[in-house]
Design an enzyme around this catalytic site. Structure first.
Site, PDB file in Angstrom:
ATOM      1  N   SER A  30      14.998  72.406  38.205  1.00 55.38           N
ATOM      2  CA  SER A  30      16.191  72.192  38.994  1.00 55.38           C
ATOM      3  C   SER A  30      17.233  71.429  38.171  1.00 55.38           C
ATOM      4  O   SER A  30      17.585  71.873  37.077  1.00 55.38           O
ATOM      5  CB  SER A  30      15.845  71.489  40.305  1.00 55.38           C
ATOM      6  N   ASP A  84      16.861  81.303  44.696  1.00 55.77           N
ATOM      7  CA  ASP A  84      16.981  79.868  44.455  1.00 55.77           C
ATOM      8  C   ASP A  84      18.433  79.429  44.608  1.00 55.77           C
ATOM      9  O   ASP A  84      19.331  79.952  43.950  1.00 55.77           O
ATOM     10  CB  ASP A  84      16.477  79.524  43.062  1.00 55.77           C
TER      11      ASP A  84
END
Length: 138
Positions: A30, A84
């Site tokens: 991330s 995502d």
């Protein structure tokens, strides 16, 4: 990435001198994947660890130039999930959301519908919608 670079670069250079046969792989997920990618770019350019590799899971979009993507494909591997949120977010997405919000806000009754649909505790009564609307303005 700049703070991590300043903190870690002297230690990584010392490790490179002490263990010249070792390899270095920077891994992140991330926002950490974004940091890992930026560190990889910086450290490769500065010769900190010339053959380092980066593995980035769910990284935010960082390499917007096709030329830069091509130049880094040998040492940066990015793994993404198709849905995502982080890897799909960009400045353009922010602008789109703001425009969509303004457009929705101009349609009569849409704000009330969105507020009532998204409040788990709401029964959709006019009193609760009005109360939620007042809270959203604060």
């Amino acid at each position: 990435a700049v703070n991590c670079d300043e903190l870690l670069q002297p230690k990584v250079r010392a490790a490179r001198e002490a263990y010249p046969d070792y390899s270095l792989v920077i891994v992140g997920h991330s926002l950490g994947a974004g940091t890992a990618t930026m560190l990889g770019l910086r450290w490769r350019a500065a010769g900190v660890w010339p053959d380092l590799q980066v593995v980035a899971f769910g990284s935010p979009p960082l390499l917007s130039s096709a030329k830069l993507v091509d130049e880094t494909k040998e040492y940066i591997t990015t793994i993404l999930h198709a849905d995502d949120f982080v890897s799909r977010w960009s400045l353009g997405t922010c602008v789109d959301f703001v425009r969509a919000g303004h457009a929705l806000a101009s349609v009569e009754g849409v704000c009330d519908q969105i507020i009532s649909a998204n409040l788990a505790f709401s029964d959709g009564s006019p009193q609760e919608v009005a109360c939620a609307r007042e809270r959203s303005r604060d």
